[in-house]
Each structure stands twice: as C-alpha cells, then as structure tokens.
Design a protein around this motif. Sequence first.
Motif, PDB file in Angstrom:
ATOM      1  N   TRP A  80     -79.324  70.718  24.866  1.00 26.69           N
ATOM      2  CA  TRP A  80     -78.435  69.801  24.151  1.00 26.69           C
ATOM      3  C   TRP A  80     -79.166  68.480  23.964  1.00 26.69           C
ATOM      4  N   THR A  81     -79.158  67.938  22.738  1.00 25.43           N
ATOM      5  CA  THR A  81     -79.755  66.629  22.491  1.00 25.43           C
ATOM      6  C   THR A  81     -78.722  65.747  21.803  1.00 25.43           C
ATOM      7  N   ASP A  82     -78.332  64.675  22.470  1.00 24.22           N
ATOM      8  CA  ASP A  82     -77.297  63.779  21.968  1.00 24.22           C
ATOM      9  C   ASP A  82     -77.944  62.510  21.432  1.00 24.22           C
ATOM     10  N   GLY A  83     -78.047  62.446  20.087  1.00 23.29           N
ATOM     11  CA  GLY A  83     -78.550  61.241  19.437  1.00 23.29           C
ATOM     12  C   GLY A  83     -77.463  60.469  18.732  1.00 23.29           C
ATOM     13  N   GLY A  84     -76.304  61.097  18.530  1.00 20.59           N
ATOM     14  CA  GLY A  84     -75.179  60.430  17.913  1.00 20.59           C
ATOM     15  C   GLY A  84     -75.435  59.924  16.502  1.00 20.59           C
ATOM     16  N   GLY A  85     -76.460  60.472  15.859  1.00 24.48           N
ATOM     17  CA  GLY A  85     -76.786  59.999  14.522  1.00 24.48           C
ATOM     18  C   GLY A  85     -77.551  58.684  14.530  1.00 24.48           C
ATOM     19  N   LYS A  86     -77.848  58.149  15.721  1.00 20.81           N
ATOM     20  CA  LYS A  86     -78.539  56.858  15.828  1.00 20.81           C
ATOM     21  C   LYS A  86     -80.058  57.023  15.861  1.00 20.81           C
ATOM     22  N   VAL A  87     -80.519  58.123  16.457  1.00 21.81           N
ATOM     23  CA  VAL A  87     -81.951  58.390  16.570  1.00 21.81           C
ATOM     24  C   VAL A  87     -82.197  59.870  16.303  1.00 21.81           C
ATOM     25  N   ARG A  88     -83.454  60.229  16.146  1.00 20.25           N
ATOM     26  CA  ARG A  88     -83.798  61.619  15.858  1.00 20.25           C
ATOM     27  C   ARG A  88     -83.418  62.529  17.022  1.00 20.25           C
ATOM     28  N   ALA A  89     -82.721  63.605  16.712  1.00 19.49           N
ATOM     29  CA  ALA A  89     -82.312  64.576  17.726  1.00 19.49           C
ATOM     30  C   ALA A  89     -81.892  65.850  17.018  1.00 19.49           C
ATOM     31  N   ALA A  90     -81.945  66.975  17.747  1.00 15.60           N
ATOM     32  CA  ALA A  90     -81.481  68.243  17.173  1.00 15.60           C
ATOM     33  C   ALA A  90     -79.980  68.145  16.922  1.00 15.60           C
ATOM     34  N   ARG A  91     -79.524  68.597  15.760  1.00 17.56           N
ATOM     35  CA  ARG A  91     -78.112  68.491  15.404  1.00 17.56           C
ATOM     36  C   ARG A  91     -77.284  69.636  15.974  1.00 17.56           C
ATOM     37  N   ARG A  92     -77.948  70.657  16.485  1.00 17.70           N
ATOM     38  CA  ARG A  92     -77.229  71.780  17.080  1.00 17.70           C
ATOM     39  C   ARG A  92     -77.821  72.119  18.448  1.00 17.70           C
ATOM     40  N   VAL A  93     -77.021  72.783  19.257  1.00 18.99           N
ATOM     41  CA  VAL A  93     -77.509  73.253  20.556  1.00 18.99           C
ATOM     42  C   VAL A  93     -78.553  74.336  20.320  1.00 18.99           C
TER      43      VAL A  93
ATOM     44  N   PRO B  97     -94.864  61.559  18.282  1.00 20.32           N
ATOM     45  CA  PRO B  97     -94.469  60.146  18.405  1.00 20.32           C
ATOM     46  C   PRO B  97     -92.945  60.050  18.452  1.00 20.32           C
ATOM     47  N   TYR B  98     -92.452  59.057  19.152  1.00 27.91           N
ATOM     48  CA  TYR B  98     -90.999  58.877  19.246  1.00 27.91           C
ATOM     49  C   TYR B  98     -90.663  57.462  18.814  1.00 27.91           C
TER      50      TYR B  98
ATOM     51  N   ALA C 147     -83.325  63.841  37.996  1.00 23.63           N
ATOM     52  CA  ALA C 147     -83.427  63.775  36.542  1.00 23.63           C
ATOM     53  C   ALA C 147     -84.650  62.951  36.164  1.00 23.63           C
ATOM     54  N   LEU C 148     -84.845  62.818  34.869  1.00 24.15           N
ATOM     55  CA  LEU C 148     -86.000  62.092  34.349  1.00 24.15           C
ATOM     56  C   LEU C 148     -85.501  61.035  33.369  1.00 24.15           C
ATOM     57  N   ILE C 149     -86.069  59.852  33.468  1.00 25.84           N
ATOM     58  CA  ILE C 149     -85.867  58.817  32.458  1.00 25.84           C
ATOM     59  C   ILE C 149     -87.206  58.570  31.785  1.00 25.84           C
ATOM     60  N   VAL C 150     -87.198  58.616  30.461  1.00 22.04           N
ATOM     61  CA  VAL C 150     -88.398  58.296  29.690  1.00 22.04           C
ATOM     62  C   VAL C 150     -88.243  56.875  29.174  1.00 22.04           C
ATOM     63  N   ASP C 151     -89.209  56.018  29.507  1.00 17.34           N
ATOM     64  CA  ASP C 151     -89.167  54.613  29.128  1.00 17.34           C
ATOM     65  C   ASP C 151     -90.173  54.301  28.033  1.00 17.34           C
ATOM     66  N   GLY C 152     -89.777  53.403  27.143  1.00 15.05           N
ATOM     67  CA  GLY C 152     -90.682  52.801  26.186  1.00 15.05           C
ATOM     68  C   GLY C 152     -91.015  51.408  26.661  1.00 15.05           C
ATOM     69  N   PRO C 153     -91.737  50.632  25.876  1.00 13.20           N
ATOM     70  CA  PRO C 153     -92.107  49.280  26.288  1.00 13.20           C
ATOM     71  C   PRO C 153     -90.907  48.384  26.582  1.00 13.20           C
ATOM     72  N   GLU C 154     -89.739  48.670  25.953  1.00 13.92           N
ATOM     73  CA  GLU C 154     -88.581  47.803  26.127  1.00 13.92           C
ATOM     74  C   GLU C 154     -87.478  48.426  26.980  1.00 13.92           C
ATOM     75  N   GLY C 155     -87.760  49.555  27.620  1.00 11.89           N
ATOM     76  CA  GLY C 155     -86.753  50.137  28.495  1.00 11.89           C
ATOM     77  C   GLY C 155     -86.481  51.599  28.204  1.00 11.89           C
ATOM     78  N   PRO C 156     -85.422  52.161  28.824  1.00 10.18           N
ATOM     79  CA  PRO C 156     -85.131  53.592  28.698  1.00 10.18           C
ATOM     80  C   PRO C 156     -84.881  54.038  27.264  1.00 10.18           C
ATOM     81  N   LEU C 157     -85.481  55.198  26.930  1.00 10.80           N
ATOM     82  CA  LEU C 157     -85.304  55.807  25.619  1.00 10.80           C
ATOM     83  C   LEU C 157     -84.486  57.089  25.701  1.00 10.80           C
ATOM     84  N   THR C 158     -84.600  57.788  26.802  1.00 13.55           N
ATOM     85  CA  THR C 158     -83.867  59.042  26.956  1.00 13.55           C
ATOM     86  C   THR C 158     -83.726  59.397  28.429  1.00 13.55           C
ATOM     87  N   THR C 159     -82.697  60.164  28.734  1.00 11.46           N
ATOM     88  CA  THR C 159     -82.560  60.769  30.058  1.00 11.46           C
ATOM     89  C   THR C 159     -82.596  62.280  29.888  1.00 11.46           C
ATOM     90  N   ILE C 160     -83.150  62.958  30.879  1.00 13.50           N
ATOM     91  CA  ILE C 160     -83.218  64.419  30.868  1.00 13.50           C
ATOM     92  C   ILE C 160     -82.606  64.921  32.165  1.00 13.50           C
TER      93      ILE C 160
END
Length: 299
Positions: free
Chosen positions: A201-214, A232-233, A253-266
Amino acid sequence: MSDAVTDPFEEHRGLLFAVAYRMLGTAADAEDAVQDAWLRWSAVDRSGIADPKSYLVRITANVALDRLRTLRSRRETYVGPWLPEPILTSPDVAEDAELSESVSMAMLVVLETLSPLERAVFVLKEAFGFPYAEIAAALDRSEASVRQLGARARKHVEARRPRFEAQGAERRAATERFLDAVLGGDINRLMEVLAPDVTLWTDGGGKVRAARRVIEGDEKVARWLAAVVEKPYGGMDPADLSARHVDLNGGLALIVDGPEGPLTTITVDVDGAGRVRAVHFVVNPDKLAAVVAGRRLTM
C-alpha cells in the motif's frame, strides 16, 4: 503546602488520545477530538460526576464517533489507497503483543472497514477492556445492541486479521530482514521474506508520486520495491536520502529522510511464519506531521 490537585482531564489525556487515535486513524484528528472533549469537560458541572475517567472516555468516544462519520465520506474520495497516520511508539509497546496489535497499521486498516459504531464498540471493548454496560452508556445504546455490534465487529476483524502467531522478537527479526533487503534493492532476498499473497500500500493522497492501487503478489511487490530504491524521489537523488530504524505503530519500521526531514515511513505486517504479508508506505506529507513533531503514542 499541599500538592495541587491534578485535573482529571490532564491525568487521563494520554488515554483519551489513545482512544481517539484508534477510532479515527490519524493523530491530527485524534488531537482535535481530545480538544473538543476538553471544551465539553470545561463546560460541565463536575460535582455529580463520580467517575471522571469513564466520563471523559465517554465524551471523547462520542466526539470521535461524530468525527468518524464525517471523515468516512471524505475518505471515499481520497486519491489512491488510504492509510492511517503513522505515529511513534516505544519498544515497550512492541513487546506487548495485544497492545502493539491494537495500534498496528494492519489493524487500523481493517478497522476502516467497520461501520463507525462497530469501530467504537470494538476499540472500547477489545483495546481498552471496557465492559459492555459502560460502552452502552457511553454510546447511548442498549447493552444488547452494543453486544451485537461487538460480536459483528469481532467476527469481521477476525476474518480479515488472523490472530498473530509470532512473538515480538520474531516479528522484529523478520522486519529487520525485510528492511535490509529493501535498502539493498535485492529482489532475491526480498522474495525470501515476502509471503506469496503480500500486498503493498502506498499512500500519497494525490500530493506526491505513489501507486494509485494496492500492489498484490510477491513478484510484483519485490520488483516494485527493488526499483523504487534506485529512482530519484521528488527531484532528489537516492544518495541524498537516508534511512533510520524507529518504532512506529507498535513495531519496527523505517523512516526515509530527505535534507529537510521525513519523506516516507515504511511499516510491515508479519505473519506467523515470519514472512511479510503487508507493506505500508506513507508518503503523503500531511500524514507525516506527527512523526515530524515527535508525537508518541504511549498506550
């Protein structure tokens, strides 16, 4: 000098947030529900309240129930899969099987499929152990109808959420193997730790790139995971990203950070055989606010 008397609301604030979070699935909505409960508590005559804790849970549950009914229609138009808002927990939570299960992403996803009333009864009974008589009083329903709601909700959850078999240490070890395989982008290692019927499952809410289906099935999920770590992300090269292990929703769990903070949780759900049966990526920035703020669920 005598100690100041603690306001019952402040004494039980953690419990009230815990109830609201399980009912609503997001920390932001839970905080709003607790704030609304405080406003009601501030306005009430407390002289006749014999059990402040039960009273506070009652008004919080009702506020959350009203909010849940409104949120359900909003979530029906959500872009892509809807996931709960991840929240930090402590390793102590992960060690308590029932507690960690009650706040896991997988459980909260299942609770989304219940009616608002079923969810309220299930949370109050199964997660917090309130007797049916108290739940009936809190929700202004007969005890018989509340028992029916509870039985229906429990049957529904059990059909979609087999009782967890692996112990905390086994879950953690399986999660570590999976996360290491993801970070290495190794399809073969991923295939070893994924259940054949795994879902992603990838929840982007239409705000960022993510798979639209499970995404379903070990081969498709493994290929997707192996590919995503090389891309690239948000305009950032993978070399500019970092990953760290944390405890979220009762498990490693895992948090992926960019230069300005968290980008995703897994986060992942592990079956009794030590295989990953569900993977949850939350990339919608609106859903990372609690993680960014360091908000922690304690019960």
